[in-house]
Design an enzyme around this catalytic site. Structure first.
Site, PDB file in Angstrom:
ATOM      1  N   LYS A  88      36.737 -22.342  32.919  1.00 16.94           N
ATOM      2  CA  LYS A  88      36.486 -22.685  34.340  1.00 16.94           C
ATOM      3  C   LYS A  88      35.964 -21.516  35.147  1.00 16.94           C
ATOM      4  O   LYS A  88      35.192 -21.692  36.090  1.00 16.94           O
ATOM      5  CB  LYS A  88      37.736 -23.271  34.981  1.00 16.94           C
ATOM      6  N   GLU A 142      34.041 -30.436  29.900  1.00 17.90           N
ATOM      7  CA  GLU A 142      35.130 -31.359  30.267  1.00 17.90           C
ATOM      8  C   GLU A 142      36.488 -30.648  30.328  1.00 17.90           C
ATOM      9  O   GLU A 142      37.327 -30.941  31.184  1.00 17.90           O
ATOM     10  CB  GLU A 142      35.176 -32.503  29.244  1.00 17.90           C
ATOM     11  N   GLY A 159      42.469 -30.035  31.855  1.00 18.42           N
ATOM     12  CA  GLY A 159      42.872 -30.012  30.443  1.00 18.42           C
ATOM     13  C   GLY A 159      42.410 -31.264  29.715  1.00 18.42           C
ATOM     14  O   GLY A 159      41.212 -31.530  29.595  1.00 18.42           O
ATOM     15  N   ASP A 197      42.999 -20.115  39.820  1.00 17.87           N
ATOM     16  CA  ASP A 197      42.637 -21.070  38.774  1.00 17.87           C
ATOM     17  C   ASP A 197      42.297 -22.436  39.388  1.00 17.87           C
ATOM     18  O   ASP A 197      41.268 -23.046  39.058  1.00 17.87           O
ATOM     19  CB  ASP A 197      43.806 -21.185  37.781  1.00 17.87           C
ATOM     20  N   LYS A 243      38.637 -24.670  39.641  1.00 11.70           N
ATOM     21  CA  LYS A 243      38.511 -26.076  39.237  1.00 11.70           C
ATOM     22  C   LYS A 243      37.985 -26.944  40.378  1.00 11.70           C
ATOM     23  O   LYS A 243      37.144 -27.816  40.156  1.00 11.70           O
ATOM     24  CB  LYS A 243      39.855 -26.580  38.730  1.00 11.70           C
ATOM     25  N   GLY A 282      47.712 -26.697  28.253  1.00 13.12           N
ATOM     26  CA  GLY A 282      48.364 -26.748  26.937  1.00 13.12           C
ATOM     27  C   GLY A 282      47.331 -26.826  25.837  1.00 13.12           C
ATOM     28  O   GLY A 282      46.198 -27.268  26.037  1.00 13.12           O
TER      29      GLY A 282
HETATM   30  N1  HSE Z   1      46.722 -21.966  33.484  1.00 10.44           N
HETATM   31  C1  HSE Z   1      46.103 -23.242  33.603  1.00 10.44           C
HETATM   32  C2  HSE Z   1      47.105 -24.229  34.192  1.00 10.44           C
HETATM   33  C3  HSE Z   1      45.636 -23.697  32.256  1.00 10.44           C
HETATM   34  O1  HSE Z   1      48.296 -23.888  34.248  1.00 10.44           O
HETATM   35  O2  HSE Z   1      46.727 -25.291  34.619  1.00 10.44           O
HETATM   36  C4  HSE Z   1      44.711 -24.843  32.268  1.00 10.44           C
HETATM   37  O3  HSE Z   1      43.535 -24.571  32.967  1.00 10.44           O
END
Ligand code: HSE
Length: 414
Positions: A100, A124, A129, A196, A200, A298
């Site tokens: 990402k 994707e 995930g 993060d 996204k 995961g």
């Molecule tokens: N560290 C990220 C989360 C992993 O906890 O969502 C998946 O992108």
């Protein structure tokens, strides 16, 4: 036979290889041809791995092998992933990635190269995930004008908040458990500070609004300031605290976009999303709200999305089926100080009665006071009316003359 290379043998990389060989026969039927992983790139040695003969350390071995038609980048980060992905696309290989950070920073450029080279660039796994979200927005929801998209986009922070809400568990302990379960980023600051989730929502907003939204233009806050006291007050408001990434269309083809902890009422489809689960709510003009739900982090859920993209890339070899968005200027994003919402505010004061009167004076008669079982005598919590970010900050400054603001969380209406 289509030959694949997997770049990176960490959590997602090893999951990709595992899912690939577990379901190989079926994948081949779906792809319409035989498939194999020819190389796995990693700087480390894995002498005991059943795939030991596939490991290479030099990316050029993959780049210069004409047999490799699909490269799966699951290293993460910008360096060296960006160079690897760009050179693979330029060499006429399709690329699938779970990265990402890379897509949020360089998506427009990489998509353009993929189109020019008539190959595919799929990602994707970069959002949600194992939840199908990029392809469904791109294809199944194509008929809609989407004005609003919001989601719980980070599994680690949702896991931590769930532990705080359900079990009264402290932040550090919950984070440690999430790390042990392989949900957190290598540097968990990216999870807990909202970075993060920011990457996204940038990818989703770029896809929905058709122009690249860069992470630097997104107002981003994490969950580090959320306390168990806030959790209690918000429970009394029949709501939950969730880390939300959202992007909304505004006037003049501009958008609001942000990532922050938000108060979500219990009737919302997002409030019941717990543990490592993610959910993304897409508001289409024809569909109304559509919610995509599943494991957002995961090893195997993320690998599922990577392997599906590998199959799509093989199936569509020789045609560019990648979605696209244009590059953009930052002016496409409206200043966050104009964003409008209600707010939860918690404060303490020596003279709590005077502070309560002052809060009523500043925020008007729509203010709603909350209570908590563990409420201290010198503490007050309330929900304001809808106002702009700028108005809220000014109001909080005035309130600070009589009180100390302990917490503020925006209230969203999803
Ligand atoms: N560290 C990220 C989360 C992993 O906890 O969502 C998946 O992108």
């Amino acid at each position: 036979m289509a030959k694949i290379a997997v770049l990176g043998y960490g959590v997602v990389g090893s999951g990709t290889v595992e899912v690939f060989y577990r379901n190989k026969e079926n994948l081949e039927k779906k792809a319409g041809e035989q498939l194999d992983i020819k190389y796995i790139l990693d700087v480390r040695d894995f002498p005991d791995s059943p795939y030991a003969d596939k490991f290479v350390k030099d990316f050029n071995v993959i780049l210069n092998d004409p047999e490799v038609s699909v490269v799966s980048e699951v290293i993460g980060g910008i360096k060296p992933a960006y160079d690897f992905v760009k050179s693979a696309l330029l060499a006429g290989k399709s690329v699938v990635t779970s990265n990402k950070e890379l897509v949020a920073a360089k998506g427009a450029e990489l998509l353009k190269i993929a189109k020019e080279k008539n190959v595919n660039f799929f990602f994707e796994a970069s959002v949600g995930g194992g939840i199908p979200i990029i392809k469904p927005i791109h294809t199944c929801l194509e008929a809609n004008e989407i004005d609003d998209i919001a989601g719980i986009l980070n599994g680690t922070t949702n896991f931590i908040l769930t532990k705080m809400i359900r079990d009264g568990m402290g932040f550090d302990e919950a984070l440690k458990t999430a790390q042990e379960l392989g949900y957190a980023e290598r540097n968990p600051a990216a999870d807990v500070e909202g970075t993060d989730a920011c990457r996204k929502i940038c990818i989703l907003a770029s896809l929905v609004f058709g122009k690249h939204v860069y992470p630097e233009s997104v107002h981003t806050e994490g969950i580090t300031k959320v306390t168990l006291e806030d959790v209690e007050y918000i429970d009394s408001y029949d709501a939950k605290i969730k880390l939300i990434g959202c992007a909304k269309r505004s006037e003049g083809d501009k958008i609001f976009i942000g990532v922050f902890p938000a108060v979500i009422r219990n009737e919302s489809q997002l409030s019941g999303v717990n543990d490592v689960f993610n959910a993304i709510l897409v508001r289409g003009d024809a569909t109304g709200d559509v919610v995509f739900y599943g494991k957002g982090a995961g090893k195997l859920p993320t690998a599922s999305a990577v392997v599906s993209d590998i199959v799509s890339a093989v199936k569509h070899a020789g045609t560019s089926r990648s979605l696209t968005w244009k590059d953009s200027e930052q002016s496409f994003v409206r200043p966050f100080e104009e964003f409008r919402c209600a707010n939860y505010i918690r404060l303490c004061a020596d003279n709590i009665k005077a502070a309560k009167d002052k809060a009523g004076e500043i925020f008007g008669d729509k203010i709603e006071f909350l209570s908590s079982k563990k409420q201290h005598d010198n503490e007050l919590a309330f929900i304001t009316d809808v106002m702009t970010e700028k108005e809220t900050l000014n109001a909080c400054e005035k309130l600070s003359e009589n009180a100390k603001i302990l917490g503020r969380i925006r209230v969203l209406d999803y």
